[in-house]
Design an enzyme around this catalytic site. Structure first.
Site, PDB file in Angstrom:
ATOM      1  N   ASP A  74     -11.631   2.426   3.585  1.00 44.02           N
ATOM      2  CA  ASP A  74     -11.965   1.003   3.474  1.00 44.02           C
ATOM      3  C   ASP A  74     -13.470   0.801   3.280  1.00 44.02           C
ATOM      4  O   ASP A  74     -13.901  -0.295   2.928  1.00 44.02           O
ATOM      5  CB  ASP A  74     -11.590   0.275   4.777  1.00 44.02           C
ATOM      6  CG  ASP A  74     -10.194  -0.299   4.752  1.00 44.02           C
ATOM      7  OD1 ASP A  74      -9.756  -0.750   3.683  1.00 44.02           O
ATOM      8  OD2 ASP A  74      -9.554  -0.309   5.826  1.00 44.02           O
ATOM      9  N   GLN A 127      -5.204  -1.537   9.320  1.00 43.61           N
ATOM     10  CA  GLN A 127      -5.092  -2.865   8.710  1.00 43.61           C
ATOM     11  C   GLN A 127      -5.681  -3.923   9.638  1.00 43.61           C
ATOM     12  O   GLN A 127      -5.370  -3.967  10.831  1.00 43.61           O
ATOM     13  CB  GLN A 127      -3.614  -3.158   8.403  1.00 43.61           C
ATOM     14  CG  GLN A 127      -3.369  -4.411   7.595  1.00 43.61           C
ATOM     15  CD  GLN A 127      -3.827  -4.313   6.140  1.00 43.61           C
ATOM     16  OE1 GLN A 127      -3.996  -3.239   5.584  1.00 43.61           O
ATOM     17  NE2 GLN A 127      -4.034  -5.448   5.520  1.00 43.61           N
ATOM     18  N   LYS A 161       0.843  -1.214   0.000  1.00 40.80           N
ATOM     19  CA  LYS A 161       0.000   0.000   0.000  1.00 40.80           C
ATOM     20  C   LYS A 161       0.871   1.254   0.000  1.00 40.80           C
ATOM     21  O   LYS A 161       0.600   2.225  -0.701  1.00 40.80           O
ATOM     22  CB  LYS A 161      -0.940  -0.008   1.208  1.00 40.80           C
ATOM     23  CG  LYS A 161      -2.027  -1.054   1.070  1.00 40.80           C
ATOM     24  CD  LYS A 161      -2.915  -1.218   2.288  1.00 40.80           C
ATOM     25  CE  LYS A 161      -3.864  -2.397   2.032  1.00 40.80           C
ATOM     26  NZ  LYS A 161      -4.901  -2.555   3.042  1.00 40.80           N
TER      27      LYS A 161
HETATM   28  N1  L34 Z   1      -8.386  -2.507   6.856  1.00 40.72           N
HETATM   29  N2  L34 Z   1      -7.614  -4.596   6.293  1.00 40.72           N
HETATM   30  C1  L34 Z   1      -8.100  -3.409   5.919  1.00 40.72           C
HETATM   31  N3  L34 Z   1      -8.317  -3.093   4.610  1.00 40.72           N
HETATM   32  C2  L34 Z   1      -8.036  -4.003   3.636  1.00 40.72           C
HETATM   33  O1  L34 Z   1      -8.300  -3.716   2.361  1.00 40.72           O
HETATM   34  C3  L34 Z   1      -7.494  -5.236   4.004  1.00 40.72           C
HETATM   35  N4  L34 Z   1      -7.112  -6.178   3.072  1.00 40.72           N
HETATM   36  C4  L34 Z   1      -7.330  -7.594   3.366  1.00 40.72           C
HETATM   37  C5  L34 Z   1      -6.705  -7.848   4.747  1.00 40.72           C
HETATM   38  N5  L34 Z   1      -6.912  -6.774   5.705  1.00 40.72           N
HETATM   39  C6  L34 Z   1      -7.320  -5.527   5.350  1.00 40.72           C
HETATM   40  C7  L34 Z   1      -6.011  -6.075   2.297  1.00 40.72           C
HETATM   41  O2  L34 Z   1      -5.396  -5.034   2.173  1.00 40.72           O
HETATM   42  C8  L34 Z   1      -6.589  -8.270   2.235  1.00 40.72           C
HETATM   43  N6  L34 Z   1      -5.728  -7.244   1.697  1.00 40.72           N
HETATM   44  C9  L34 Z   1      -4.707  -7.465   0.751  1.00 40.72           C
HETATM   45  C10 L34 Z   1      -3.985  -6.416   0.177  1.00 40.72           C
HETATM   46  C11 L34 Z   1      -2.982  -6.658  -0.733  1.00 40.72           C
HETATM   47  C12 L34 Z   1      -2.674  -7.924  -1.109  1.00 40.72           C
HETATM   48  C13 L34 Z   1      -3.364  -8.974  -0.550  1.00 40.72           C
HETATM   49  C14 L34 Z   1      -4.378  -8.732   0.365  1.00 40.72           C
HETATM   50  C15 L34 Z   1      -1.540  -8.148  -2.063  1.00 40.72           C
HETATM   51  O3  L34 Z   1      -0.757  -7.263  -2.306  1.00 40.72           O
HETATM   52  N7  L34 Z   1      -1.427  -9.364  -2.622  1.00 40.72           N
HETATM   53  C16 L34 Z   1      -0.382  -9.731  -3.569  1.00 40.72           C
HETATM   54  C17 L34 Z   1       0.556 -10.770  -2.986  1.00 40.72           C
HETATM   55  C18 L34 Z   1       1.133 -10.411  -1.693  1.00 40.72           C
HETATM   56  C19 L34 Z   1       2.129 -11.440  -1.185  1.00 40.72           C
HETATM   57  O4  L34 Z   1       3.117 -11.683  -1.894  1.00 40.72           O
HETATM   58  O5  L34 Z   1       1.904 -12.000  -0.089  1.00 40.72           O
HETATM   59  C20 L34 Z   1      -1.061 -10.352  -4.797  1.00 40.72           C
HETATM   60  O6  L34 Z   1      -0.475 -10.299  -5.868  1.00 40.72           O
HETATM   61  O7  L34 Z   1      -2.148 -10.905  -4.647  1.00 40.72           O
END
Ligand code: L34
Length: 283
Positions: A119, A96, A52
């Protein structure tokens, strides 16, 4: 062969549009700022928060990161939230989740100013989504809608099945699909004949949190399959709720994990933060 939806590419397009708009705002004297609060040291949360922060840099937002120790009290966290509510440089506040067990998400979220709740978790924003009158969409479901749109698939009149009923994904996802005139079914752990219901779907959104649970026999030939899962397989490798290998040929379109919904969640957060800044500046 199903077509793989490239969440990174779609998110890059969204971020590029936001970057241009942010630069134009800056010319007019408005700088956009996002505060991201993380409590404790959950490794997955740290990765998401880092992503982020990087996205803020890409689009030209100021980001303010608050990494608090796991022992932070409710009082301490609330006092930070209130400070950020009052700070004009902060247009969006994101705490988060999950929080450590001794902290109550609800209490914290209820204390974020709704106009800074990027959010869209505050009950006011949830209510606005329910009636279809909103400024912010919850990031993950909004990202899913963008990914579906990127395939050119019309939602109107389609059978949409959402597996999972969380407040963060399943419930708002169902509402967004409904607003787009889909015929929506929400499945969960007590659903009978899940396979049968899921395989009716033209558009299937899996948000269960069980690694590779959705195998080819859950999906209809040619369906759009969106995988919200962020799970670990038997080798500890990141994977989704959908068994990608067995589904990829049967699906019409399918998202990978990583590189599918995750990057879109972040792009939509940037979108909401920009919207918040515009509203707060009367633009
Ligand atoms: N308050 N909490 C709040 N807001 C959110 O919108 C979230 N979420 C979920 C968990 N808690 C939260 C996220 O940010 C899930 N989430 C989230 C954000 C980004 C990614 C995954 C989940 C992400 O960047 N995923 C990458 C891989 C990351 C890795 O290598 O572990 C992807 O390519 O899917």
């Amino acid at each position: 062969m199903g077509k793989i939806i490239d969440g990174k590419a779609v998110s890059a397009q969204v971020k590029e549009r936001i970057r241009q708009e942010t630069a134009a705002l800056k010319e007019q004297g408005t700088q956009v700022g996002l505060a991201v609060v993380i409590v404790g040291d959950d490794p997955a949360s740290k990765v998401y928060v880092r992503n982020k922060k990087r996205a803020c840099e890409e689009v030209g937002f100021d980001s303010y990161e608050y990494a608090l120790p796991a022992e932070t009290t409710e009082e301490e966290l609330l006092s930070l939230v209130k400070k950020l509510n009052a700070d004009d440089k902060v247009n969006g506040i994101l705490v988060q989740l999950p929080l450590p067990a001794h902290l109550d998400d609800k209490v914290i979220i209820n204390n974020i100013l709704p106009e800074k709740d990027v959010d869209a978790f505050h009950p006011i924003n949830v209510g606005r989504i329910m009636i279809g009158d909103y400024s912010f969409l919850p990031c993950t479901p909004a990202g899913v809608m963008e990914l579906i749109a990127s395939t050119g698939t019309q939602i109107e009149g389609k059978e949409c099945v959402v597996i999972g009923r969380s407040n963060i994904v399943g419930k708002p996802q169902a509402m967004l699909l409904l607003h787009s005139n889909g015929t929506v079914t929400v499945c969960h752990s007590r659903t009978k004949n899940l396979k049968e219901v899921a395989s009716r779907a033209d558009i299937l959104v899996a948000a269960v949190g069980k690694a590779k649970m959705i195998t080819a026999d859950y999906i209809k030939e040619g369906a759009v399959v969106i995988d919200v899962g962020m799970d670990r397989d038997e080798n500890g490798k990141l994977c989704g709720d959908v068994d990608f290998e067995s589904c990829k040929d049967k699906a019409g379109y399918i998202t990978p994990v990583p590189g599918g919904v995750g990057p879109m969640t972040i792009a939509m957060l940037m979108q909401n933060t920009l919207t918040a800044a515009k509203i707060q500046n009367g633009l």
